[in-house]
Design a protein around this motif. Structure first.
Motif, PDB file in Angstrom:
ATOM      1  N   GLU A 124      -6.739  38.578  57.998  1.00 53.98           N
ATOM      2  CA  GLU A 124      -5.901  37.374  57.987  1.00 53.98           C
ATOM      3  C   GLU A 124      -4.895  37.385  59.135  1.00 53.98           C
ATOM      4  O   GLU A 124      -4.649  36.349  59.740  1.00 53.98           O
ATOM      5  N   ASP A 125      -4.338  38.540  59.417  1.00 52.51           N
ATOM      6  CA  ASP A 125      -3.389  38.630  60.533  1.00 52.51           C
ATOM      7  C   ASP A 125      -4.061  38.226  61.840  1.00 52.51           C
ATOM      8  O   ASP A 125      -3.479  37.501  62.647  1.00 52.51           O
ATOM      9  N   ALA A 126      -5.279  38.694  62.053  1.00 58.23           N
ATOM     10  CA  ALA A 126      -6.006  38.347  63.279  1.00 58.23           C
ATOM     11  C   ALA A 126      -6.393  36.871  63.289  1.00 58.23           C
ATOM     12  O   ALA A 126      -6.236  36.181  64.298  1.00 58.23           O
ATOM     13  N   LEU A 127      -6.860  36.388  62.156  1.00 54.24           N
ATOM     14  CA  LEU A 127      -7.309  35.001  62.061  1.00 54.24           C
ATOM     15  C   LEU A 127      -6.156  34.019  62.252  1.00 54.24           C
ATOM     16  O   LEU A 127      -6.321  32.964  62.874  1.00 54.24           O
ATOM     17  N   LEU A 128      -4.988  34.380  61.746  1.00 54.18           N
ATOM     18  CA  LEU A 128      -3.835  33.476  61.782  1.00 54.18           C
ATOM     19  C   LEU A 128      -2.791  33.902  62.817  1.00 54.18           C
ATOM     20  O   LEU A 128      -1.638  33.481  62.746  1.00 54.18           O
ATOM     21  N   ARG A 129      -3.203  34.678  63.783  1.00 49.74           N
ATOM     22  CA  ARG A 129      -2.251  35.224  64.771  1.00 49.74           C
ATOM     23  C   ARG A 129      -1.487  34.159  65.541  1.00 49.74           C
ATOM     24  O   ARG A 129      -0.395  34.408  66.019  1.00 49.74           O
ATOM     25  N   ASP A 130      -2.046  32.958  65.665  1.00 49.71           N
ATOM     26  CA  ASP A 130      -1.360  31.891  66.399  1.00 49.71           C
ATOM     27  C   ASP A 130      -0.338  31.139  65.545  1.00 49.71           C
ATOM     28  O   ASP A 130       0.332  30.240  66.046  1.00 49.71           O
ATOM     29  N   LEU A 131      -0.234  31.499  64.262  1.00 47.95           N
ATOM     30  CA  LEU A 131       0.737  30.858  63.373  1.00 47.95           C
ATOM     31  C   LEU A 131       1.942  31.773  63.179  1.00 47.95           C
ATOM     32  O   LEU A 131       1.787  32.988  63.031  1.00 47.95           O
ATOM     33  N   THR A 132       3.107  31.195  63.140  1.00 50.08           N
ATOM     34  CA  THR A 132       4.314  31.970  62.856  1.00 50.08           C
ATOM     35  C   THR A 132       4.318  32.330  61.362  1.00 50.08           C
ATOM     36  O   THR A 132       3.610  31.701  60.563  1.00 50.08           O
ATOM     37  N   PRO A 133       5.132  33.301  60.967  1.00 49.00           N
ATOM     38  CA  PRO A 133       5.244  33.607  59.531  1.00 49.00           C
ATOM     39  C   PRO A 133       5.643  32.375  58.710  1.00 49.00           C
ATOM     40  O   PRO A 133       5.131  32.175  57.606  1.00 49.00           O
ATOM     41  N   GLU A 134       6.505  31.552  59.248  1.00 52.24           N
ATOM     42  CA  GLU A 134       6.919  30.334  58.540  1.00 52.24           C
ATOM     43  C   GLU A 134       5.740  29.361  58.398  1.00 52.24           C
ATOM     44  O   GLU A 134       5.569  28.734  57.348  1.00 52.24           O
ATOM     45  N   ARG A 136       2.555  30.164  58.324  1.00 55.81           N
ATOM     46  CA  ARG A 136       1.635  30.744  57.339  1.00 55.81           C
ATOM     47  C   ARG A 136       2.120  30.446  55.924  1.00 55.81           C
ATOM     48  O   ARG A 136       1.338  30.086  55.048  1.00 55.81           O
ATOM     49  N   SER A 137       3.402  30.602  55.716  1.00 54.03           N
ATOM     50  CA  SER A 137       3.994  30.315  54.412  1.00 54.03           C
ATOM     51  C   SER A 137       3.816  28.843  54.054  1.00 54.03           C
ATOM     52  O   SER A 137       3.449  28.500  52.921  1.00 54.03           O
ATOM     53  N   THR A 138       4.050  27.974  55.017  1.00 58.44           N
ATOM     54  CA  THR A 138       3.875  26.529  54.802  1.00 58.44           C
ATOM     55  C   THR A 138       2.419  26.208  54.492  1.00 58.44           C
ATOM     56  O   THR A 138       2.134  25.416  53.588  1.00 58.44           O
ATOM     57  N   LEU A 139       1.499  26.813  55.226  1.00 59.11           N
ATOM     58  CA  LEU A 139       0.075  26.581  54.993  1.00 59.11           C
ATOM     59  C   LEU A 139      -0.307  26.970  53.568  1.00 59.11           C
ATOM     60  O   LEU A 139      -0.964  26.199  52.857  1.00 59.11           O
ATOM     61  N   ARG A 140       0.114  28.162  53.128  1.00 63.88           N
ATOM     62  CA  ARG A 140      -0.187  28.589  51.746  1.00 63.88           C
ATOM     63  C   ARG A 140       0.420  27.626  50.734  1.00 63.88           C
ATOM     64  O   ARG A 140      -0.222  27.252  49.751  1.00 63.88           O
ATOM     65  N   ALA A 141       1.651  27.194  50.971  1.00 70.92           N
ATOM     66  CA  ALA A 141       2.324  26.272  50.042  1.00 70.92           C
ATOM     67  C   ALA A 141       1.604  24.931  49.991  1.00 70.92           C
ATOM     68  O   ALA A 141       1.418  24.369  48.899  1.00 70.92           O
ATOM     69  N   LEU A 142       1.196  24.426  51.117  1.00 70.08           N
ATOM     70  CA  LEU A 142       0.485  23.143  51.147  1.00 70.08           C
ATOM     71  C   LEU A 142      -0.863  23.243  50.438  1.00 70.08           C
ATOM     72  O   LEU A 142      -1.232  22.341  49.671  1.00 70.08           O
ATOM     73  N   LEU A 143      -1.576  24.322  50.665  1.00 73.29           N
ATOM     74  CA  LEU A 143      -2.873  24.498  50.000  1.00 73.29           C
ATOM     75  C   LEU A 143      -2.703  24.628  48.488  1.00 73.29           C
ATOM     76  O   LEU A 143      -3.507  24.104  47.715  1.00 73.29           O
ATOM     77  N   ARG A 144      -1.646  25.320  48.055  1.00 74.86           N
ATOM     78  CA  ARG A 144      -1.371  25.412  46.608  1.00 74.86           C
ATOM     79  C   ARG A 144      -1.083  24.036  46.027  1.00 74.86           C
ATOM     80  O   ARG A 144      -1.509  23.712  44.920  1.00 74.86           O
ATOM     81  N   ARG A 145      -0.346  23.216  46.764  1.00 77.10           N
ATOM     82  CA  ARG A 145      -0.044  21.864  46.284  1.00 77.10           C
ATOM     83  C   ARG A 145      -1.298  21.023  46.168  1.00 77.10           C
ATOM     84  O   ARG A 145      -1.483  20.284  45.196  1.00 77.10           O
ATOM     85  N   VAL A 146      -2.198  21.136  47.130  1.00 75.56           N
ATOM     86  CA  VAL A 146      -3.473  20.417  47.059  1.00 75.56           C
ATOM     87  C   VAL A 146      -4.272  20.904  45.845  1.00 75.56           C
ATOM     88  O   VAL A 146      -4.834  20.103  45.109  1.00 75.56           O
ATOM     89  N   ARG A 147      -4.307  22.198  45.635  1.00 72.67           N
ATOM     90  CA  ARG A 147      -5.038  22.766  44.514  1.00 72.67           C
ATOM     91  C   ARG A 147      -4.490  22.301  43.168  1.00 72.67           C
ATOM     92  O   ARG A 147      -5.251  22.045  42.237  1.00 72.67           O
ATOM     93  N   ARG A 148      -3.170  22.198  43.052  1.00 74.65           N
ATOM     94  CA  ARG A 148      -2.570  21.765  41.781  1.00 74.65           C
ATOM     95  C   ARG A 148      -2.918  20.325  41.464  1.00 74.65           C
ATOM     96  O   ARG A 148      -2.854  19.904  40.318  1.00 74.65           O
ATOM     97  N   ARG A 149      -3.214  19.553  42.447  1.00 81.26           N
ATOM     98  CA  ARG A 149      -3.547  18.139  42.275  1.00 81.26           C
ATOM     99  C   ARG A 149      -4.665  18.023  41.278  1.00 81.26           C
ATOM    100  O   ARG A 149      -4.887  17.339  40.451  1.00 81.26           O
TER     101      ARG A 149
END
Length: 149
Positions: A124-134, A136-149
Motif C-alpha cells: 500500500e505504501d508503494a501503491l499510494l506513494r503519491d498521496l500524502t498521509p492526509e 490517504r486518510s481522506t481516501l479511506r474516509a470517503l470509501l467508508r462513506r460510500v460503503r455505508r450508503r
C-alpha cells in the motif's frame, strides 16, 4: 461500418465519468499488485482477508467469518479448509453446538499474519506513494462513506 483494428487505441472516456467505473479500475490495479505480493507467502486476497478476520476475532464461527467477508457459507468452508491445511488456523469445537467450529490462528498463522501484514503495508505504501498521509486518510474516509450508503 468498419471495425477497429488492433493498433487503434480504445478509449473509455464515457465510462470515466462514473465513480463506480473509476473505483473498479483502481481495485483491479490493487488486486493485481496485491496478488503478486501475497503469492510468495502462499496467500491470496481472500485467504489473507480471512486470516486477518480470524486473527482479530479468535473463536469466530465459520458463519460469522462468511458474514464478515461477504461470501457464501459454502465458499468459506473451502477457504477454512485451505487455511487449516496450511496449518495457519485451527478449528475448535463450540461448547453446546456440535455443528459449529470456533476458528483461531495457530502459532504458524500468527507468524504468517505478521509477515503478510508487513508485506501488504509495504504494498500500500508503494501503491499510494503519491498521496500524502492526509490524502490517504481522506481516501479511506470517503470509501467508508460510500460503503455505508
Amino acid at each position: 461500418m468498419s471495425k477497429i483494428d488492433k493498433d487503434t487505441v480504445i478509449t473509455d472516456q464515457k465510462l470515466r465519468q462514473f465513480v463506480g467505473y473509476t473505483m473498479k479500475r483502481a481495485f483491479l490495479t490493487v488486486r493485481e499488485d496485491l496478488a503478486t505480493v501475497l503469492e510468495p507467502l502462499g496467500l491470496r486476497m481472500t485467504s489473507f482477508s480471512a486470516l486477518a478476520i480470524i486473527h482479530e476475532n479468535p473463536d469466530i464461527s465459520q458463519s460469522r467469518l462468511a458474514e464478515a467477508l461477504y461470501i457464501e457459507r459454502s465458499g468459506v468452508v473451502v477457504l477454512v479448509d485451505e487455511l487449516e491445511s496450511a496449518d495457519l488456523i485451527e478449528r475448535g469445537r463450540v461448547e453446546g453446538d456440535r455443528r459449529q467450529y470456533a476458528l483461531r490462528t495457530t502459532e504458524a498463522g500468527e507468524a504468517k499474519w505478521q509477515e503478510a501484514e508487513r508485506a501488504v503495508q509495504a504494498h500500500e505504501d508503494a501503491l499510494l506513494r503519491d498521496l500524502t498521509p492526509e490524502e490517504r486518510s481522506t481516501l479511506r474516509a470517503l470509501l467508508r462513506r460510500v460503503r455505508r450508503r
